[in-house]
Structures are given as structure tokens and as C-alpha cells.
Design an enzyme around this catalytic site. Structure first.
Site, PDB file in Angstrom:
ATOM      1  N   LYS A 187      42.402  47.725  50.233  1.00  0.00           N
ATOM      2  CA  LYS A 187      42.752  47.106  48.947  1.00  0.00           C
ATOM      3  C   LYS A 187      41.572  47.348  47.995  1.00  0.00           C
ATOM      4  O   LYS A 187      40.598  46.613  47.990  1.00  0.00           O
ATOM      5  CB  LYS A 187      42.978  45.604  49.153  1.00  0.00           C
ATOM      6  CG  LYS A 187      43.926  44.942  48.174  1.00  0.00           C
ATOM      7  CD  LYS A 187      43.605  45.064  46.713  1.00  0.00           C
ATOM      8  CE  LYS A 187      42.628  44.048  46.195  1.00  0.00           C
ATOM      9  NZ  LYS A 187      42.203  44.326  44.794  1.00  0.00           N
ATOM     10  N   GLU A 262      29.425  42.715  52.277  1.00  0.00           N
ATOM     11  CA  GLU A 262      28.409  43.430  51.482  1.00  0.00           C
ATOM     12  C   GLU A 262      28.500  42.868  50.076  1.00  0.00           C
ATOM     13  O   GLU A 262      29.434  43.194  49.336  1.00  0.00           O
ATOM     14  CB  GLU A 262      28.724  44.938  51.454  1.00  0.00           C
ATOM     15  CG  GLU A 262      28.719  45.618  52.798  1.00  0.00           C
ATOM     16  CD  GLU A 262      27.321  45.842  53.339  1.00  0.00           C
ATOM     17  OE1 GLU A 262      26.330  45.589  52.631  1.00  0.00           O
ATOM     18  OE2 GLU A 262      27.221  46.267  54.502  1.00  0.00           O
ATOM     19  N   CYS A 296      25.033  47.424  43.311  1.00  0.00           N
ATOM     20  CA  CYS A 296      24.711  46.203  44.047  1.00  0.00           C
ATOM     21  C   CYS A 296      23.218  46.064  44.288  1.00  0.00           C
ATOM     22  O   CYS A 296      22.667  44.978  44.256  1.00  0.00           O
ATOM     23  CB  CYS A 296      25.439  46.221  45.381  1.00  0.00           C
ATOM     24  SG  CYS A 296      25.195  47.758  46.287  1.00  0.00           S
ATOM     25  N   GLU A 395      22.835  37.907  39.128  1.00  0.00           N
ATOM     26  CA  GLU A 395      23.156  39.336  39.065  1.00  0.00           C
ATOM     27  C   GLU A 395      23.902  39.629  37.768  1.00  0.00           C
ATOM     28  O   GLU A 395      24.939  39.032  37.503  1.00  0.00           O
ATOM     29  CB  GLU A 395      24.035  39.712  40.267  1.00  0.00           C
ATOM     30  CG  GLU A 395      24.404  41.180  40.302  1.00  0.00           C
ATOM     31  CD  GLU A 395      25.350  41.520  41.455  1.00  0.00           C
ATOM     32  OE1 GLU A 395      26.360  40.817  41.631  1.00  0.00           O
ATOM     33  OE2 GLU A 395      25.083  42.502  42.166  1.00  0.00           O
TER      34      GLU A 395
HETATM   35  N1  LIG Z   1      26.329  45.060  48.989  1.00  0.00           N
HETATM   36  C1  LIG Z   1      26.963  46.177  48.665  1.00  0.00           C
HETATM   37  O1  LIG Z   1      26.889  47.178  49.353  1.00  0.00           O
HETATM   38  C2  LIG Z   1      27.796  46.229  47.406  1.00  0.00           C
HETATM   39  C3  LIG Z   1      28.286  47.469  46.974  1.00  0.00           C
HETATM   40  C4  LIG Z   1      29.028  47.510  45.808  1.00  0.00           C
HETATM   41  C5  LIG Z   1      29.278  46.336  45.080  1.00  0.00           C
HETATM   42  N2  LIG Z   1      28.791  45.152  45.514  1.00  0.00           N
HETATM   43  C6  LIG Z   1      28.999  43.909  44.742  1.00  0.00           C
HETATM   44  O2  LIG Z   1      30.314  43.883  44.206  1.00  0.00           O
HETATM   45  C7  LIG Z   1      30.336  43.099  43.020  1.00  0.00           C
HETATM   46  C8  LIG Z   1      31.098  43.845  41.946  1.00  0.00           C
HETATM   47  O3  LIG Z   1      32.366  44.155  42.406  1.00  0.00           O
HETATM   48  P1  LIG Z   1      33.667  43.381  41.924  1.00  0.00           P
HETATM   49  O4  LIG Z   1      33.480  42.819  40.549  1.00  0.00           O
HETATM   50  O5  LIG Z   1      34.816  44.295  42.195  1.00  0.00           O
HETATM   51  O6  LIG Z   1      33.702  42.164  42.947  1.00  0.00           O
HETATM   52  P2  LIG Z   1      34.874  41.109  43.181  1.00  0.00           P
HETATM   53  O7  LIG Z   1      34.382  40.167  44.201  1.00  0.00           O
HETATM   54  O8  LIG Z   1      35.367  40.586  41.893  1.00  0.00           O
HETATM   55  O9  LIG Z   1      36.073  41.989  43.771  1.00  0.00           O
HETATM   56  C9  LIG Z   1      35.918  42.787  44.932  1.00  0.00           C
HETATM   57  C10 LIG Z   1      37.266  42.992  45.572  1.00  0.00           C
HETATM   58  O10 LIG Z   1      37.737  41.742  46.030  1.00  0.00           O
HETATM   59  C11 LIG Z   1      39.066  41.525  45.577  1.00  0.00           C
HETATM   60  N3  LIG Z   1      39.289  40.095  45.488  1.00  0.00           N
HETATM   61  C12 LIG Z   1      39.048  39.267  44.446  1.00  0.00           C
HETATM   62  N4  LIG Z   1      39.390  38.003  44.755  1.00  0.00           N
HETATM   63  C13 LIG Z   1      39.853  38.020  46.022  1.00  0.00           C
HETATM   64  C14 LIG Z   1      40.331  37.026  46.919  1.00  0.00           C
HETATM   65  N5  LIG Z   1      40.413  35.736  46.564  1.00  0.00           N
HETATM   66  N6  LIG Z   1      40.697  37.390  48.161  1.00  0.00           N
HETATM   67  C15 LIG Z   1      40.586  38.682  48.549  1.00  0.00           C
HETATM   68  N7  LIG Z   1      40.172  39.675  47.738  1.00  0.00           N
HETATM   69  C16 LIG Z   1      39.787  39.345  46.493  1.00  0.00           C
HETATM   70  C17 LIG Z   1      39.123  42.279  44.264  1.00  0.00           C
HETATM   71  O11 LIG Z   1      40.434  42.554  43.879  1.00  0.00           O
HETATM   72  C18 LIG Z   1      38.333  43.534  44.629  1.00  0.00           C
HETATM   73  O12 LIG Z   1      39.144  44.445  45.326  1.00  0.00           O
HETATM   74  C19 LIG Z   1      28.879  42.893  42.637  1.00  0.00           C
HETATM   75  O13 LIG Z   1      28.495  41.587  42.953  1.00  0.00           O
HETATM   76  C20 LIG Z   1      28.150  43.906  43.517  1.00  0.00           C
HETATM   77  O14 LIG Z   1      26.825  43.571  43.785  1.00  0.00           O
HETATM   78  C21 LIG Z   1      28.069  45.067  46.679  1.00  0.00           C
HETATM   79  C1  LIG Z   2      25.525  51.505  47.787  1.00  0.00           C
HETATM   80  N1  LIG Z   2      25.610  52.024  46.473  1.00  0.00           N
HETATM   81  C2  LIG Z   2      24.289  52.088  45.907  1.00  0.00           C
HETATM   82  C3  LIG Z   2      26.174  53.373  46.523  1.00  0.00           C
HETATM   83  C4  LIG Z   2      26.542  51.241  45.739  1.00  0.00           C
HETATM   84  C5  LIG Z   2      26.205  49.850  45.537  1.00  0.00           C
HETATM   85  O1  LIG Z   2      26.682  49.252  44.596  1.00  0.00           O
END
Ligand SMILES: NC(=O)c1ccc[n+]([C@@H]2O[C@H](COP(=O)([O-])OP(=O)(O)OC[C@H]3O[C@@H](n4cnc5c(N)ncnc54)[C@H](O)[C@@H]3O)[C@@H](O)[C@H]2O)c1
Ligand SMILES: C[N+](C)(C)CC=O
Length: 505
Positions: A187, A262, A296, A395
């Protein structure tokens, strides 16, 4: 490659074919660099999740698992290699779609596609290697017992991913999950799903057995939540915000379902006074302005030794002002738009709150004047920051770096660890012993020395504290999708002898 005026119209990818969403709803796709609607994606709901999970279950158990979950690793490796080859063939097209969908510079998107292909190839090798690692013997203290370990696929896994590296973040889960023998429902984020849907097309083209990978697009609450709570999903691997991660953990806990998370970060970059300033400035820029800071692990808290702070900031401002900000399809673009209007507003709010709280916007902080449309934000450098300010603590996920000065190594480490997050950290110094000390002292899952952000498929990726738990990539990424089974055999001809045999009379 010229930009298509519209993107392909896809359905949900379930059971090896395309399906319209059960309720017939679709979500618009907006190119964030132009604000034009360029197409739409299906909006899955619980009914579609049901179909996707059922397809994945069938694929997991089909013919006793002989075609997938219990097939020799070489069988699964063949499919993973075929996916990698197709990604390479379609690299330019996929990069273009990624850019249109997310606003990231085309060069960055092309690099992401190379990483995607490399990740599928890497886990193809692990799929093959897995067979050789089965039945690893355990040394026991009793001669009449023998024990070994089987590594088995966890089952049907739900993979929920964000929009910042849409296909790459999905691949970090899909490739190891399939290598392990799991079947999956992916998803992706509703804000950028195009390339993940194309992955469905690739799976169909290479003849991946139906149901092994299912891809459902839609809102988090409508498609992600029912996937998380589905009783026939054996594990959830999630990448996204800490807030959503908490919700996922709560839901999954009701079924004691394993999760790997993550999550977000607020990573520090410490720069000492013994460095080549321009070299360090470039890493600071790459650490927080690549992908418009929507990373991230962005090193969004810059800690400068007081002796070089002024010179460093002068150079940082000069370098930041020279970044080419443009339509991400333009050659040489190094800062595209952020992903959506919502993200644009959120980042602008962070900047105005910082200003209201007394910080100084040293550079940037606004829409670039030459770009009248699109969700563009200048690279922004914020100084006079205190540790209680929102800009220090939360963040931003945008091209915004906040700066503090330090005097001693100890103070630098204290500032670096002054966060609920624990994803990454970086240190730049010519004193490598000091770098080693600091790499131990920083409370995070990743530390970079004399650089920021490079990421290799062979090395573990993941965070501590509120940045989550579990590790992706490398062998750790495969372990995420394997369950460890102990098999212990009694191998003596003698009775065990704990109970007295009953009388034969
Ligand atoms: N640690 C890592 O490796 C890593 C990598 C990339 C992004 N991120 C983090 O991701 C965030 C940005 O991404 P985003 O805005 O898409 O995050 P988000 O949490 O808004 O959404 C992530 C995913 O979760 C889904 N989602 C939302 N609510 C949900 C629920 N209640 N139940 C199940 N699924 C749900 C969304 O549709 C999407 O597919 C930032 O905080 C970033 O740091 C972390
Ligand atoms: C892991 N990286 C850096 C590719 C994506 C994180 O948001």
C-alpha cells in the site's frame, strides 16, 4: 524524454491482474511542480484489501507452497532478477513518472531507479543463498538430542510506504519479502503511487505468479488501516511518520502481529573546526536539501563549532543561493518542488513559527520569486535557535536546516542527542579518533563520518527511539520477513526414562 500530458490509467493490481476499486472511487494525481492534475489512481477500501489479502494467501499456499513460499530460492531469484532487468529497461520512463508525481529532480529520480534495480538484484542473491543457510545445526549439551534451525517465510505481509522515495521505499520491503518467500500486499502513499502501480505492470510482464505481489493504492485510513487490522496478514512493515507508526503499532498489537517501523527523524550533523569548510558545506547541503529535505534521515540540525560558525554560515548561504531551483524536469535542477500543497503549507508554517519563536531566517524561507506556480520553497537556513523551539524539536520534512553552535565535544554530543528521534547522525572532522568516539556516543541507528546520507543496500538501515525499530537492507532486511523455527530431534534408541513404565500385570 518528453513529459506525457497524462499518466497511465491503472487499476488495483490484485491476483496478477488489474481491477477497478470496489467502490469505483479514484484520487486525483497532481504534478506538484505545475499544480496540474495529470491523472488519477484507484482508491481502495476494505473490500479491496479483502481481495488482495485473499490473493496473497492463495499464492502463499498454492500447491503446498511449491511454486513460491517453499520453492527453491533460485526460483524466486529468477523473478527478482527479471523485475530488476525490467526496471533498468524502463528507467527513464519510471524516473519521469516519479518526478511528475513527487516533484523531485529528474536526476534524483533516475538515481532512485538504479537503486531500485540494484535492490531487487541484491535480494535475488539472498533468495539463492537462503537455501544454503537452512538446517543450521545448534550445538546442544545433551548427546541424545539434535537441533537445527529452519528459516521460514512469515506468511502474508502488509507493506505500507511513504511518498518521499515512492518506488525505492516500496522496493526496500517488496524485494526482501519476496526473496524470503512471503507474499505481499503493498500500500504505497496516496500522494505518490504511480511508479508502484507500474511495478504491478512489470510483475505481470515477467509472469510473477498471481497473488505473490498485490498493489493497492488509496488513503491511509481507508486502505492502510484495514490492511493493518486484517487477521490474515501476518506482519506489517511500515515506513512513514511516527504518528502513523504509533497507530499501526496499536492496531497490530490487538492480534500480537509483528511490525517493523521505519519512522521520522531530526538528525544532527556536527562540524568541528578542523575541516575544509567548502567540502563540509556541500555535505551539509546534501544532508538537508537533497530531495527538498523530504528525507527521513535528513541532517536537519546543524551543529557548528563556534570557531568556524560565521565562516561556515557565510559559505552555506552562498552555496544555498546558487542551487538551481526549477521545474524538476529541467536539466541541472537540484531543488524541485515539495510533494503537495499540504506539505508546502506545513513547511511554511514551521518557518513562520520559528520566526515567531524568535529564530532568525538567515536565508530562504519563501517561495522562489522566479517560480509563480508549483509548491517550491527556497533552501532555508535558520539560526538563533533554542532547544525548546519547535524547529529544533520536530521533523519538518522540507528544505529547512536549523543551526546551533557548540564549544566542546561533550556539548556537541549532548545537543546531538537532545531529541526523541534516533534515526541518523553525522560528524565531520579531520580527527578520525574523535569521529569514532562520536559515532559511539550518538544515539541513532546510522552514523555518517565525513559525509551525510550515502546509503548502501548492503548496510543495515533503521532507527532507535521514536524513529522506530527493526532494520531494513542487508541480511537484516531479509530477516524481517523470516520466522525462525527450532527443530529438535530425540536421537537415542533408549526410552527417555523420566516416568516409570506402568506395571504389565
Ligand atoms: N525511517 C525511514 O527509513 C523513513 C524513510 C522514508 C520516510 N520516512 C518517514 O515518513 C514520513 C513521511 O511519509 P508520509 O507523510 O507518507 O507518512 P505517513 O505516516 O503520513 O504515511 C505513510 C503511509 O502510511 C499510510 N497511512 C496513513 N495512515 C494510516 C493508518 N491509520 N493506517 C495504516 N496506514 C496509514 C499512508 O497512506 C502512507 O501509505 C516522515 O516522517 C519520514 O521521516 C521514514
Ligand atoms: C532512506 N532514504 C534516505 C533513501 C530515504 C529516507 O527517507
Amino acid at each position: 524524454m518528453a513529459a506525457p500530458s497524462a499518466i497511465p490509467r491503472r487499476g488495483l493490481f490484485i491476483g496478477g491482474g488489474w481491477r477497478e476499486p470496489s467502490l469505483g472511487r479514484r484520487l486525483p494525481v497532481v504534478n506538484p511542480a505545475t499544480e496540474a492534475t495529470i491523472g488519477d489512481i484507484p482508491a481502495a477500501t476494505a473490500e479491496d484489501v479483502e481481495l488482495a489479502v485473499s490473493a496473497a494467501r492463495d499464492a502463499f499456499g498454492r500447491d503446498g507452497g511449491r511454486h513460491w513460499s517453499r520453492a527453491p530460492g533460485a526460483v524466486r531469484a529468477k523473478y527478482l532478477k527479471a523485475i530488476a532487468a525490467k526496471i533498468k529497461d524502463k528507467k527513464s520512463y519510471l524516473a519521469l513518472l516519479e518526478t511528475l508525481d513527487s516533484g523531485k529532480p529528474l536526476d534524483e529520480a533516475a538515481g532512485d531507479m538504479e537503486d531500485v534495480a540494484a535492490c531487487f538484484e541484491y535480494y535475488a542473491d539472498w533468495a539463492e543463498a537462503l537455501d544454503g543457510k537452512q538446517r543450521a545445526p545448534i550445538s546442544l549439551p545433551m548427546e541424545n538430542f539434535e537441533s537445527y534451525v529452519l528459516k521460514e517465510p512469515i506468511g502474508v505481509v502488509g507493506l505500507i510506504t511513504p511518498w518521499n522515495y515512492p518506488l525505492l521505499m516500496a522496493t526496500w520491503k517488496v524485494a526482501p519479502a519476496l526473496a524470503a518467500g512471503c507474499t505481499a500486499v503493498l500500500k504505497p502513499s496516496e500522494l505518490a503511487s504511480l511508479t508502484c502501480l507500474e511495478l504491478g505492470g512489470i510483475c505481470a510482464e515477467i509472469g510473477l505468479p498471481p497473488g505473490v505481489l498485490n498493489i493497492i493504492t488509496g488513503l491511509g485510513t481507508e486502505a492502510g488501516a484495514p490492511l493493518t487490522s486484517h487477521p490474515h496478514v501476518d506482519k506489517i512493515a511500515f515506513t512513514g511518520s511516527t504518528e502513523t507508526g504509533k497507530r499501526i503499532m496499536i492496531t497490530a498489537s490487538q492480534m500480537v502481529k509483528p511490525v517493523s517501523l521505519e519512522l521520522g527523524g531530526k538528525s544532527p550533523l556536527i562540524v568541528f573546526d578542523d575541516v575544509d569548510i567548502d567540502k563540509a558545506v556541500e555535505w551539509a547541503m546534501f544532508g538537508c536539501f537533497a530531495n527538498a529535505g523530504q528525507v527521513c534521515s535528513a541532517t536537519s540540525r546543524l551543529l557548528l563549532h563556534e570557531k568556524i560558525a560565521k565562516r561556515f554560515l557565510d559559505r552555506l548561504v552562498a552555496w544555498a543561493k546558487s542551487i538551481k531551483i526549477s521545474d524538476p524536469l529541467e536539466e541541472g535542477c537540484r531543488l524541485g518542488s515539495v510533494v503537495s500543497e499540504g506539505q508546502y503549507q506545513k513547511i511554511m508554517k514551521f518557518i513562520s513559527t520559528a520566526r515567531c519563536e524568535g529564530a532568525t531566517i538567515l536565508s530562504g524561507g519563501a517561495r522562489p520569486q522566479h517560480l509563480k506556480r508549483g509548491f517550491f520553497i527556497e533552501p532555508t537556513i535558520i539560526t538563533n535557535v533554542s532547544t525548546s523551539m519547535q524547529i529544533w524539536r520536530e521533523e519538518v520534512f522540507g528544505p529547512v536546516i536549523c543551526v546551533k553552535e557548540f564549544r566542546t565535544e561533550r556539548e556537541a554530543v549532548e545537543l546531538a542527542n537532545d531529541t526523541h528521534y534516533g534515526l541518523a547522525g553525522a560528524v565531520i572532522s579531520n580527527d578520525l579518533e574523535r569521529c569514532e568516539r562520536i559515532s559511539k556516543a550518538i544515539q541513532s541507528g546510522i552514523v555518517w563520518i565525513n559525509c551525510s546520507q550515502p546509503c548502501f543496500v548492503q548496510a543495515p538501515w533503521g532507527g532507535n527511539k521514536r524513529s522506530g525499530f527493526g532494520r531494513e537492507l542487508g541480511q537484516w532486511g531479509l530477516d524481517n520477513y523470516l520466522s525462525v523455527k527450532q527443530v529438535t530431534k530425540y536421537c537415542s534408541d533408549e526410552p527417555y526414562g523420566w516416568y516409570r513404565p506402568p506395571s504389565k500385570l
